[in-house]
Design an enzyme around this catalytic site. Structure first.
Site, PDB file in Angstrom:
ATOM      1  N   ALA A  15      52.137 111.060  48.419  1.00  0.00           N
ATOM      2  CA  ALA A  15      52.135 112.355  47.740  1.00  0.00           C
ATOM      3  C   ALA A  15      53.223 112.305  46.670  1.00  0.00           C
ATOM      4  O   ALA A  15      53.978 111.333  46.584  1.00  0.00           O
ATOM      5  CB  ALA A  15      52.425 113.494  48.717  1.00  0.00           C
TER       6      ALA A  15
ATOM      7  N   TYR B  71      52.970 122.445  45.204  1.00  0.00           N
ATOM      8  CA  TYR B  71      53.167 121.424  46.239  1.00  0.00           C
ATOM      9  C   TYR B  71      52.735 121.968  47.595  1.00  0.00           C
ATOM     10  O   TYR B  71      51.971 121.327  48.331  1.00  0.00           O
ATOM     11  CB  TYR B  71      54.637 121.002  46.281  1.00  0.00           C
ATOM     12  CG  TYR B  71      54.998 120.125  47.458  1.00  0.00           C
ATOM     13  CD1 TYR B  71      54.727 118.761  47.434  1.00  0.00           C
ATOM     14  CD2 TYR B  71      55.614 120.664  48.587  1.00  0.00           C
ATOM     15  CE1 TYR B  71      55.055 117.946  48.516  1.00  0.00           C
ATOM     16  CE2 TYR B  71      55.945 119.855  49.667  1.00  0.00           C
ATOM     17  CZ  TYR B  71      55.662 118.512  49.629  1.00  0.00           C
ATOM     18  OH  TYR B  71      55.984 117.710  50.706  1.00  0.00           O
TER      19      TYR B  71
ATOM     20  N   ARG C 238      66.101 127.770  42.867  1.00  0.00           N
ATOM     21  CA  ARG C 238      64.975 127.060  42.262  1.00  0.00           C
ATOM     22  C   ARG C 238      63.660 127.748  42.620  1.00  0.00           C
ATOM     23  O   ARG C 238      63.474 128.224  43.740  1.00  0.00           O
ATOM     24  CB  ARG C 238      64.944 125.605  42.740  1.00  0.00           C
ATOM     25  CG  ARG C 238      66.150 124.802  42.345  1.00  0.00           C
ATOM     26  CD  ARG C 238      65.969 123.325  42.641  1.00  0.00           C
ATOM     27  NE  ARG C 238      65.646 123.069  44.037  1.00  0.00           N
ATOM     28  CZ  ARG C 238      65.586 121.846  44.556  1.00  0.00           C
ATOM     29  NH1 ARG C 238      65.809 120.795  43.786  1.00  0.00           N
ATOM     30  NH2 ARG C 238      65.282 121.680  45.831  1.00  0.00           N
TER      31      ARG C 238
END
Length: 318
Positions: free
Chosen positions: A82, A148, A276
Site C-alpha cells: 500500500a 487512505y 494534520r
C-alpha cells in the site's frame, strides 16, 4: 506444541517495514516465500539478510500481469502492499486508490485463479476516523477521515465479498499504530515513533502536529507478525472477518516524548505545529474479537517494544 505453517507464501510489500518482518517469520515457520514489491517505499536492505532464501518479484501489484504472476502456486497470501501515508493520500487520492482498491481487487482475482488457501490483509485502525467510542470495536461504522482510510475500508469489503461469493478465505487485520525496527525515519510514510527517535537521538526537538494530547494505541511489530501467523494457522474458516491488532492501551503524544526522553537520558521539549488533515484524535483497540477468533494476545508492552527499537537503532549506528 503449536503447529508450524507449511507451504508457499506470498508477501506483497515484503520489502517494507512490516512486510520484511513477516518474510522472516514465514521462513522460520518453514514456508517457501515469494516477495513482490515495487520499492516505492520498501527497501532492499530490509531483505538483505534473507536475500538468498526468497524469490523476489519486482513489480506493481496494480498491474494485472504482476498480480497474476505473484500468486501462482501460492498457498498463503499476506497483502501488505500500500502507500502507507495519510498526508500523501489527501494530496494524491487517485494514486492511493490505485495502490489500494485496484491492486487489492486484482490480487484477489489472481488468488481465486491460483486456488490460494487464505489471504490476510493489512487493514488499518484509521477506518474508525473520529469515532467517540473507545476502545473501538469492529462493529462500529467506518468513518474515514482521509482517502487512505477510505481505501482501507473499501479493501476490507472486497476481502469479505470474495470470502462469501468466490470461496477465497481471508481476514482483514486492522493494525493500530505499529512501530519497531526498520521503520525508516527519513520516509514521509514513517510513524511518529521512528521520526521522534531519529530527531531526538540527534539532539533535535520533536515536532508535534496538534496539542500533543491526542492518544495512540502503539503496537510492536512482533505482535502484528504474531496476529498474521495466527490467522494463517486458524483451523476454522475466517470468512472475511475483521479483527483489531493493537494492545488495548494508549498513550498521549506528549507522554511518548517524555518516554523517549527518559529512555535516551535527554530533556528535549517538543515543538508544536498545526494538526494534520486526516489524522484521528485518538486510537484504542478493543481486542475481544481478536482473542475469540485468533487467540491473539499482545506479547510486547510499549516499554518492551521501545527498548528493542532503541537497541536496534543504536546497534545500527554503532
Amino acid at each position: 506444541m503449536e503447529k508450524r505453517l507449511r507451504g508457499n507464501a506470498l508477501v506483497t510489500g515484503g520489502a517494507g517495514f512490516i512486510g520484511s518482518h513477516l518474510v522472516e517469520a514465514l521462513l522460520e515457520e518453514g514456508c517457501a516465500v515469494r516477495v513482490v514489491d515495487d520499492f516505492s517505499s520498501g527497501r532492499r536492505e530490509n531483505l538483505a539478510a534473507v536475500a538468498g532464501r526468497i524469490e523476489l518479484l519486482e513489480g506493481d501489484m496494480s498491474e494485472p500481469e504482476v498480480a497474476g504472476r505473484a500468486c501462482e502456486d501460492m498457498d498463503w497470501v499476506l497483502h501488505e502492499a500500500a502507500i502507507p501515508s495519510v498526508p500523501y493520500s489527501v494530496k494524491n487520492p487517485a494514486a492511493t486508490q490505485r495502490a489500494g482498491e485496484v491492486a487489492t481487487l486484482l490480487l484477489l482475482e489472481a488468488c481465486v485463479k491460483a486456488r490460494v488457501r487464505r489471504v490476510t490483509f493489512a487493514a488499518s485502525s484509521s477506518v474508525y476516523g473520529d469515532t467517540v467510542t473507545f476502545p473501538s470495536h469492529e462493529d462500529l461504522p467506518a468513518r474515514p477521515l482521509s482517502p487512505y482510510a477510505a481505501s482501507k475500508a473499501a479493501c476490507e469489503g472486497y476481502i469479505r465479498a470474495f470470502a462469501r461469493c468466490r470461496g477465497l478465505d481471508g481476514i482483514s487485520l486492522r493494525y493500530f499504530n505499529v512501530f519497531g525496527p526498520r521503520q525508516d525515519p527519513a520516509s514521509p510514510y514513517s510513524g511518529v515513533i521512528s521520526i521522534f527517535l531519529d530527531r531526538m537521538m540527534g539532539g533535535k526537538r520533536p515536532v508535534i502536529f496538534g496539542d500533543g494530547l491526542q492518544t495512540r494505541d502503539f503496537v510492536y511489530v512482533g505482535d502484528v507478525v504474531r496476529a498474521n501467523l495466527l490467522a494463517l494457522k486458524s483451523e476454522k474458516p475466517l470468512g472475511g472477518a475483521v479483527c483489531n491488532v493493537g494492545t488495548g492501551k494508549r498513550i498521549s503524544i506528549l507522554d511518548l516524548v517524555a518516554e523517549i526522553n527518559r529512555s535516551l537520558g535527554t530533556s528535549l521539549e517538543p515543538e508544536f505545529a498545526p494538526p494534520r488533515e486526516g489524522d484521528a484524535r485518538h486510537t484504542l483497540a478493543d481486542l475481544t474479537r481478536a482473542r475469540e477468533i485468533l487467540g491473539y494476545e499482545p506479547a510486547f508492552t510499549f516499554e518492551d517494544g521501545m527498548r528493542r527499537l532503541i537497541r536496534w537503532l543504536k546497534d545500527r549506528t554503532s
